[in-house]
Structure formats: C-alpha cells, structure tokens
Motif scaffolding. Structure first.
Motif, PDB file in Angstrom:
ATOM      1  N   ILE A   1     -19.940  33.331  -7.811  1.00 35.16           N
ATOM      2  CA  ILE A   1     -20.307  32.497  -8.964  1.00 35.16           C
ATOM      3  C   ILE A   1     -19.049  31.983  -9.673  1.00 35.16           C
TER       4      ILE A   1
ATOM      5  N   GLY B   1     -17.592  41.830  -1.369  1.00 35.80           N
ATOM      6  CA  GLY B   1     -18.467  41.969  -2.538  1.00 35.80           C
ATOM      7  C   GLY B   1     -18.053  41.053  -3.678  1.00 35.80           C
ATOM      8  N   CYS B   2     -18.933  40.972  -4.669  1.00 40.44           N
ATOM      9  CA  CYS B   2     -18.657  40.129  -5.835  1.00 40.44           C
ATOM     10  C   CYS B   2     -18.851  40.954  -7.107  1.00 40.44           C
ATOM     11  N   PRO B   3     -17.799  41.603  -7.577  1.00 42.01           N
ATOM     12  CA  PRO B   3     -17.943  42.434  -8.780  1.00 42.01           C
ATOM     13  C   PRO B   3     -18.247  41.632 -10.036  1.00 42.01           C
ATOM     14  N   ALA B   4     -18.037  40.329  -9.984  1.00 40.20           N
ATOM     15  CA  ALA B   4     -18.264  39.518 -11.187  1.00 40.20           C
ATOM     16  C   ALA B   4     -19.737  39.497 -11.597  1.00 40.20           C
TER      17      ALA B   4
ATOM     18  N   CYS C   1     -11.312  33.094 -11.684  1.00 44.23           N
ATOM     19  CA  CYS C   1     -12.084  34.344 -11.740  1.00 44.23           C
ATOM     20  C   CYS C   1     -11.107  35.521 -11.681  1.00 44.23           C
TER      21      CYS C   1
ATOM     22  N   THR D   1      -9.928  29.078  -8.228  1.00 41.22           N
ATOM     23  CA  THR D   1     -10.661  29.567  -9.402  1.00 41.22           C
ATOM     24  C   THR D   1      -9.822  30.553 -10.220  1.00 41.22           C
TER      25      THR D   1
ATOM     26  N   GLN E   1     -23.265  35.383  -3.263  1.00 42.40           N
ATOM     27  CA  GLN E   1     -21.923  35.774  -2.787  1.00 42.40           C
ATOM     28  C   GLN E   1     -20.823  35.459  -3.793  1.00 42.40           C
TER      29      GLN E   1
ATOM     30  N   ASN F   1     -15.457  38.310  -2.640  1.00 41.76           N
ATOM     31  CA  ASN F   1     -15.884  37.593  -1.426  1.00 41.76           C
ATOM     32  C   ASN F   1     -15.063  36.341  -1.156  1.00 41.76           C
ATOM     33  N   LYS F   2     -14.566  35.724  -2.210  1.00 37.14           N
ATOM     34  CA  LYS F   2     -13.792  34.495  -2.010  1.00 37.14           C
ATOM     35  C   LYS F   2     -12.426  34.821  -1.412  1.00 37.14           C
TER      36      LYS F   2
END
Ligand SMILES: Cc1cc2nc3c(=O)[nH]c(=O)nc-3n(C[C@H](O)[C@H](O)[C@H](O)COP(=O)(O)OP(=O)(O)OC[C@H]3O[C@@H](n4cnc5c(N)ncnc54)[C@H](O)[C@@H]3O)c2cc1C
Ligand code: SF4
Length: 329
Positions: free
Chosen positions: A158, A137-140, A119, A117, A156, A130-131
């Motif tokens: 996107i 965490g997922c700050p996005a 991202c 990705t 988790q 998280n990926k």
C-alpha cells in the motif's frame, strides 16, 4: 555502502547499451534518491551510469505548441522557466512544493519520476517489505500506514508514490519519451506507472535499461487556469500527506473541461477520471465538485490510521476546484 563503479557515457544509446549489458548497472540522475537508498543498503548497484551530462537538459517548444522537457532538466530550472510558470502554473507550483531549494537544484525530471516510495519499512532493511524483498510481507498494513495508500493498493503493498511533480504531469496528460534497447517509444503516465497487484517490487512498466529522455506537455489550453495544492505535516521540506493538481475550464457557469490528479493517496499519481467524468457539463459549483470527488473516493479502501485521508481529499479537491472556478468567474 557497497563499493560501486561509475561511468559517464557520451550519448543516450551508449547509456542504454551499458545498462543493458551490465548486471547491477543503473542510471544516475541527481542522485538525491538513489544515493540515499544506497547509503541505507536498500539499493546496491555495481555500476552507476551518470546521465546528467547527456544532451537532455533543454526545455524546448514542441510541435503543436507544447513543451518538450529534457529528462536531465533540474527541478529548479523547470520551475523557473517562464513558459512553465505562465502556461502550466500547476507544474511550477508542484515543483516548488517539493523538497528544498538545494535538492531541487540537483534533482532531475527523469529521477523525480522514478523516485521510490518513502514507506518507512521499504527504507529499513531490518524490516520485511514486499516491495524491497518480494514475499517477505507488508508490515505497513498493521503498522505505520498513516501516510500510505487509500486507493489502488493491494494486499501485498500500500505504498504511495512520493513525487509532487508527477501529480501535475498526470493532470497535464504529459507524454514520457523513453529510449530502450529496441529503440524509442512514448507512453502516458498511466502507462509508465503500475499498481502493485501481486508484484509490488515493480513500480513502473520500464525495463531496467529503459532511459527516460524527455517529458512532453501538450499545448497549454486551459492548463493556464490550473493549480497545485499540497497538504503536509509541516510548511516546507516535507512529503505530501495529500496533494491535488487541477485544471478547470468553465463556460457559462458549466464545467467545459477538467483535469484532476491526486497525490500521496495511491501507489501512482492518481488521475481522478471518475470525478472528471462526473463534472463534465455540470454547474461549476462547490456541491458538484464535492459530489464528483466523493464518487472518485467511493473506491477508497483506507486502513485504521489513514482513513482521515478520505475527507481530507474530498475537502482539498473541492477547495482547489472552487478556487479555480472563482478565478474563472
Ligand atoms: C530530504 C528530502 C525531501 C524530499 N522532499 C520531496 C518532496 O516534498 N516532494 C517530492 O516530489 N520529492 C521530494 N524529494 C525527492 C526528490 O524529489 C527526489 O529525490 C528527486 O526528484 C530524484 O531525482 P534525481 O535526479 O536526484 O534522481 P536519482 O536519485 O538520481 O534517481 C532516482 C531513480 O531514477 C532513476 N533514473 C534517474 N534518471 C533516469 C532517467 N533519465 N531514465 C531512467 N531512470 C532514471 C535512477 O536509476 C533511480 O532509480 C525529497 C528528497 C529528499 C532527500
Ligand atoms: S506498503 Fe509496500 S513498501 Fe511499505 S512495507 Fe508494505 S510492501 Fe513494503
């Protein structure tokens, strides 16, 4: 970049065995994504197993009239192939909409399918993700998610899948050939990719030592009447904000068959099966196209900065199907 070793195996079985037996070993295609991620510190493989010299660089007529495309075929060679251009225009158009000429000269079919990705947080090792680091965490979700998923995401993750080519392959019902430690097998793109759920670090169902050897396209049929349209922030050299791959078969003004996939809206190339079902046997009109895609989008869960993708997808799908219906008439 961390130091690494490099090997060029003689055959696919040797490549698979080397990766299976060596911690930290990964396959190397054209390197246009992997090497970038190594420079950023996102990936740090100890051994690169170069698969570009394996005999996987041919495009051949498959039994039944389809095409078998070796995983090492470069994106530019695939886009230029006369059979692809004539029989699967959606694929040639998707390839040419991706990256730049120089990148397409290097990028391979296998590497394109497995690119990671874009991202921003995934690519920035100073940020949680998280990926990249499960559980961090997922700050996005509260940060920059303008270009992230409206379909198929989880709490988790996107992230969106960035490939143009894979969207066309999803619409074409392509079959992926894989060689692994237990032998050869095939899978659809639906089976290859996985949604993030609570394990967003795994983009696919492949094991680390599974080598993609080829992609097979079914006989062209109505794929001859197909198109790819990509919406992006600038006219070239940019990833999709959304994209649509479609093929349409119209008889007596009715939709006889349709294939539809949407890109840059989900963690996987999104096959719009609900919209396809809604269209079968319906009049091939703009109203029917719009209500079918809106039925697909009923499952969308956009966030504040990517809600614009919902009407955008609706408009682009409707436009592409209307264009194909017009050419059928
Ligand atoms: C500036 C820039 C712009 C871009 N714009 C676009 C765009 O608009 N649209 C788009 O679709 N793409 C775009 N890309 C991405 C580009 O298409 C990918 O980087 C490329 O397709 C990856 O192919 P590769 O052969 O270089 O893969 P690599 O970088 O070599 O590998 C990618 C991944 O695939 C694995 N891998 C490679 N081959 C195999 C195999 N046969 N079996 C199993 N695993 C394998 C590797 O281990 C690695 O994990 C862009 C890239 C850049 C740098
Ligand atoms: S969307 Fe996925 S890739 Fe992006 S920060 Fe969140 S977990 Fe990481």
């Amino acid at each position: 970049m961390q130091p690494f070793q490099y090997q060029r195996p003689a055959d696919a079985a040797g490549a698979v065995a080397t990766v299976a037996e060596t911690d930290g070993a990964v396959f190397l295609g054209g390197g246009t994504n992997l090497v970038d991620l190594m420079k950023l510190g996102v990936e740090a493989p100890g051994l690169l197993v170069d698969v570009t010299r394996l005999p996987m660089n041919r495009i051949e007529r498959a039994g039944g009239g389809g095409l078998r495309i070796g995983a090492g075929v470069r994106n530019s060679d695939l886009a230029a192939d006369p059979r692809v251009r004539a029989e699967y225009p959606v694929l040639a158009q998707a390839l040419l909409a991706g990256a730049s000429g120089q990148l397409r000269n290097m990028a391979t079919v296998g590497g394109n399918l497995l690119q990671r990705t874009r991202c921003l947080y995934f690519q920035d090792v100073t940020k949680p993700c998280n990926k990249r680091r499960p559980g961090s965490g997922c700050p996005a979700r509260t940060g920059d998610h303008r270009n992230l998923a409206i379909l198929g995401g989880s709490q988790q993750c996107i992230a969106t899948h960035p490939s143009d080519m894979a969207v066309a392959l999803a619409a074409l019902d392509a079959v992926v050939h894989v060689e692994g430690a237990a032998g050869e097998r095939t899978m659809s793109l639906d089976e290859l990719y996985r949604l993030p759920g609570d394990q967003p670090d795994r983009d696919t169902t492949l094991a680390r030592s599974d080598l993609i050897t080829a992609v097979e396209l079914p006989p062209p049929g109505f794929a001859r009447r197909s198109a790819y349209r990509k919406v992006r922030d600038r006219a070239s050299y940019a990833f999709a904000v959304t994209s649509v791959a479609a093929a349409l078969d119209v008889a007596d003004g009715q939709v006889r068959d349709v294939r539809l996939a949407v890109g840059a809206v989900a963690p996987v190339p999104w096959r719009a099966r609900r919209a396809e079902q809604a269209l079968l046997g319906r009049p091939a009109t703009e109203d029917a196209f719009r209500s079918a895609v809106d039925a697909e989008l009923a499952a969308a869960a956009p966030l504040r900065h990517n809600a614009f993708k919902v009407p955008l997808v609706s408009n682009v799908v409707t436009a592409v199907l209307s264009q194909l219906a017009g050419s059928a008439a």
